[in-house]
Scaffold this motif. Structure first.
Motif, PDB file in Angstrom:
ATOM      1  N   UNK A 242       0.826  -1.205   0.000  1.00 13.20           N
ATOM      2  CA  UNK A 242       0.000   0.000   0.000  1.00 13.20           C
ATOM      3  C   UNK A 242       0.864   1.260   0.000  1.00 13.20           C
ATOM      4  N   UNK A 243       1.918   1.245   0.786  1.00 16.82           N
ATOM      5  CA  UNK A 243       2.818   2.400   0.852  1.00 16.82           C
ATOM      6  C   UNK A 243       3.468   2.658  -0.507  1.00 16.82           C
ATOM      7  N   UNK A 244       3.902   1.583  -1.146  1.00 12.81           N
ATOM      8  CA  UNK A 244       4.541   1.740  -2.458  1.00 12.81           C
ATOM      9  C   UNK A 244       3.540   2.217  -3.516  1.00 12.81           C
ATOM     10  N   UNK A 245       2.287   1.829  -3.350  1.00 11.85           N
ATOM     11  CA  UNK A 245       1.258   2.203  -4.313  1.00 11.85           C
ATOM     12  C   UNK A 245       0.835   3.663  -4.164  1.00 11.85           C
ATOM     13  N   UNK A 246       0.720   4.136  -2.930  1.00  9.29           N
ATOM     14  CA  UNK A 246       0.110   5.441  -2.671  1.00  9.29           C
ATOM     15  C   UNK A 246       1.115   6.566  -2.414  1.00  9.29           C
ATOM     16  N   UNK A 247       2.363   6.230  -2.061  1.00 12.75           N
ATOM     17  CA  UNK A 247       3.362   7.233  -1.744  1.00 12.75           C
ATOM     18  C   UNK A 247       4.562   7.091  -2.670  1.00 12.75           C
ATOM     19  N   UNK A 248       5.423   8.089  -2.664  1.00 10.68           N
ATOM     20  CA  UNK A 248       6.642   8.048  -3.482  1.00 10.68           C
ATOM     21  C   UNK A 248       7.766   7.386  -2.687  1.00 10.68           C
ATOM     22  N   UNK A 249       7.638   6.097  -2.483  1.00  9.60           N
ATOM     23  CA  UNK A 249       8.596   5.350  -1.677  1.00  9.60           C
ATOM     24  C   UNK A 249       9.749   4.892  -2.563  1.00  9.60           C
ATOM     25  N   UNK A 250      10.957   5.314  -2.227  1.00 11.21           N
ATOM     26  CA  UNK A 250      12.131   4.931  -3.014  1.00 11.21           C
ATOM     27  C   UNK A 250      12.885   3.763  -2.381  1.00 11.21           C
ATOM     28  N   UNK A 251      12.604   3.500  -1.085  1.00 13.20           N
ATOM     29  CA  UNK A 251      13.226   2.367  -0.411  1.00 13.20           C
ATOM     30  C   UNK A 251      12.287   1.881   0.675  1.00 13.20           C
ATOM     31  N   UNK A 252      12.082   0.580   0.752  1.00 15.55           N
ATOM     32  CA  UNK A 252      11.207   0.024   1.776  1.00 15.55           C
ATOM     33  C   UNK A 252      11.781  -1.280   2.296  1.00 15.55           C
ATOM     34  N   UNK A 253      11.393  -1.645   3.509  1.00 11.78           N
ATOM     35  CA  UNK A 253      11.852  -2.882   4.147  1.00 11.78           C
ATOM     36  C   UNK A 253      10.836  -3.278   5.207  1.00 11.78           C
ATOM     37  N   UNK A 254      10.862  -4.534   5.612  1.00  9.53           N
ATOM     38  CA  UNK A 254       9.968  -5.044   6.648  1.00  9.53           C
ATOM     39  C   UNK A 254      10.819  -5.614   7.772  1.00  9.53           C
ATOM     40  N   UNK A 255      10.577  -5.148   9.010  1.00  7.57           N
ATOM     41  CA  UNK A 255      11.323  -5.596  10.183  1.00  7.57           C
ATOM     42  C   UNK A 255      10.364  -6.015  11.284  1.00  7.57           C
ATOM     43  N   UNK A 256      10.866  -6.807  12.226  1.00  5.98           N
ATOM     44  CA  UNK A 256      10.064  -7.229  13.381  1.00  5.98           C
ATOM     45  C   UNK A 256      10.179  -6.210  14.499  1.00  5.98           C
ATOM     46  N   UNK A 257       9.087  -5.973  15.191  1.00  5.19           N
ATOM     47  CA  UNK A 257       9.104  -5.168  16.414  1.00  5.19           C
ATOM     48  C   UNK A 257       9.781  -5.992  17.511  1.00  5.19           C
ATOM     49  N   UNK A 258      10.762  -5.430  18.162  1.00  4.65           N
ATOM     50  CA  UNK A 258      11.537  -6.171  19.155  1.00  4.65           C
ATOM     51  C   UNK A 258      10.664  -6.566  20.345  1.00  4.65           C
ATOM     52  N   UNK A 259      10.999  -7.651  21.016  1.00  2.00           N
ATOM     53  CA  UNK A 259      10.215  -8.084  22.170  1.00  2.00           C
ATOM     54  C   UNK A 259       9.997  -7.007  23.226  1.00  2.00           C
ATOM     55  N   UNK A 260      11.000  -6.158  23.465  1.00  2.00           N
ATOM     56  CA  UNK A 260      10.853  -5.173  24.545  1.00  2.00           C
ATOM     57  C   UNK A 260       9.777  -4.138  24.211  1.00  2.00           C
ATOM     58  N   UNK A 261       9.528  -3.891  22.937  1.00  2.00           N
ATOM     59  CA  UNK A 261       8.404  -3.033  22.548  1.00  2.00           C
ATOM     60  C   UNK A 261       7.123  -3.852  22.420  1.00  2.00           C
ATOM     61  N   UNK A 262       7.270  -5.097  21.981  1.00  2.00           N
ATOM     62  CA  UNK A 262       6.116  -5.968  21.797  1.00  2.00           C
ATOM     63  C   UNK A 262       5.367  -6.277  23.080  1.00  2.00           C
ATOM     64  N   UNK A 263       6.042  -6.190  24.216  1.00  2.00           N
ATOM     65  CA  UNK A 263       5.368  -6.363  25.508  1.00  2.00           C
ATOM     66  C   UNK A 263       4.173  -5.417  25.610  1.00  2.00           C
ATOM     67  N   UNK A 264       4.347  -4.195  25.117  1.00  4.61           N
ATOM     68  CA  UNK A 264       3.321  -3.165  25.280  1.00  4.61           C
ATOM     69  C   UNK A 264       2.320  -3.110  24.137  1.00  4.61           C
ATOM     70  N   UNK A 265       2.629  -3.759  23.013  1.00  2.39           N
ATOM     71  CA  UNK A 265       1.712  -3.735  21.879  1.00  2.39           C
ATOM     72  C   UNK A 265       0.996  -5.056  21.675  1.00  2.39           C
TER      73      UNK A 265
END
Length: 282
Positions: A242-265
């Motif tokens: 969706x980001x690549x379709x709707x915005x002018x994204x020149x670089x994109x990547x997918x990463x995991x949210x670390x466990x220490x943040x994932x505790x709260x989400x």
């Protein structure tokens, strides 16, 4: 040569920090059996355990000033640039600042006023600028520009984890759960705290609202985008598309949210960090 130190909330892969020579301060997760450095936890196994523990969830803890002082001392005579998670969400900056006053080195502490992919952008640019010979003052000035121009926005399958971690009111979380409402949350660079952008009844609609929000913010400006998720790889890829379709994204990547943040989400988190590409260039 300037030494860069950050923390686990930057969601930087270990291979990345090792390649760039960046030291990472631990952030701890307090399980019933005791505290664990979040770096020791594999994300998938952690999120499985977190879901199994619910409604009980672990707590998190920042590094002590002593841990920071040890990291600063390891830098020997090198000046240190210490770049950390928002002071609006963690006491990590306070611990780093205390330690900076107790060591002999030159230590500059930077409050990113954000976390996850947004924090990572500031660390990555700092590393690039150090390699290019920029002064600390020059780097700090650019980091302020990156901070003001970065958006981190995400959505959650449930508000319960934020509520139990004290990051959002229990009444608000209960009301959202009863109505099956999911929020779109941003990290406001003005105070480094969470604020609600919009709400919807489905994760798919929330992801569309994230993209709409970012499109209104940036228009046609060339962007770098990082999609983050806990345990939602399919949704993360959909958001990236969706980001690549709707915005002018020149670089994109997918990463995991670390466990220490994932505790709260919780496991059901997906979102994006976006920054203008021009600010990531020397």
């Amino acid at each position: 040569m300037v030494k860069i130190i950050t923390d686990r909330a930057a969601d930087m892969p270990a291979a990345e920090t090792a390649a760039l020579g960046i030291e990472v301060a631990p952030l701890f997760i307090n399980f019933p059996e005791g505290p664990v450095d979040s770096a020791e936890l594999e994300a998938g196994a952690f999120y499985d355990r977190l879901a199994a523990m619910f409604p009980e969830i672990p707590t998190t803890a920042q590094p002590s000033p002593g841990i920071f002082a040890g990291l600063y001392n390891q830098a020997a005579a090198e000046p240190v640039l210490s770049v950390h998670i928002s002071s609006g969400l963690s006491g990590t900056i306070q611990a780093a600042t205390i330690a900076a006053g107790d060591v002999d080195q030159e230590v500059t502490v930077v409050d990113t006023m954000t976390l996850s992919g947004g924090q990572r952008y500031q660390v990555l640019f700092a590393a690039q600028a150090v390699a290019a010979g920029w002064t600390i003052a020059q780097i700090v000035e650019r980091l302020a520009q990156i901070r003001a121009a970065t958006e981190v926005a995400f959505t959650l399958e449930t508000l319960e984890y934020l509520a139990r971690g004290g990051r959002i009111g229990r009444v608000q979380a209960l009301a959202g759960s009863l109505l099956n409402i999911k929020p779109v949350i941003r990290v406001a660079h003005e105070d480094g705290k969470y604020s609600t952008v919009s709400k919807a009844r489905t994760l798919q609609r929330c992801m569309a609202q994230i993209v709409d929000f970012l499109a209104q913010r940036y228009g046609d400006e060339p962007l770098r985008a990082t999609v983050m998720h806990g345990q939602l790889p399919v949704q993360a890829e959909a958001l990236s598309a969706l980001l690549r379709e709707k915005l002018s994204v020149v670089q994109t990547e997918v990463l995991r949210v670390s466990p220490v943040l994932g505790v709260h989400t919780g496991p059901g988190v997906v979102g994006a960090a976006v920054v203008p590409q021009r600010l990531m260039e020397l």
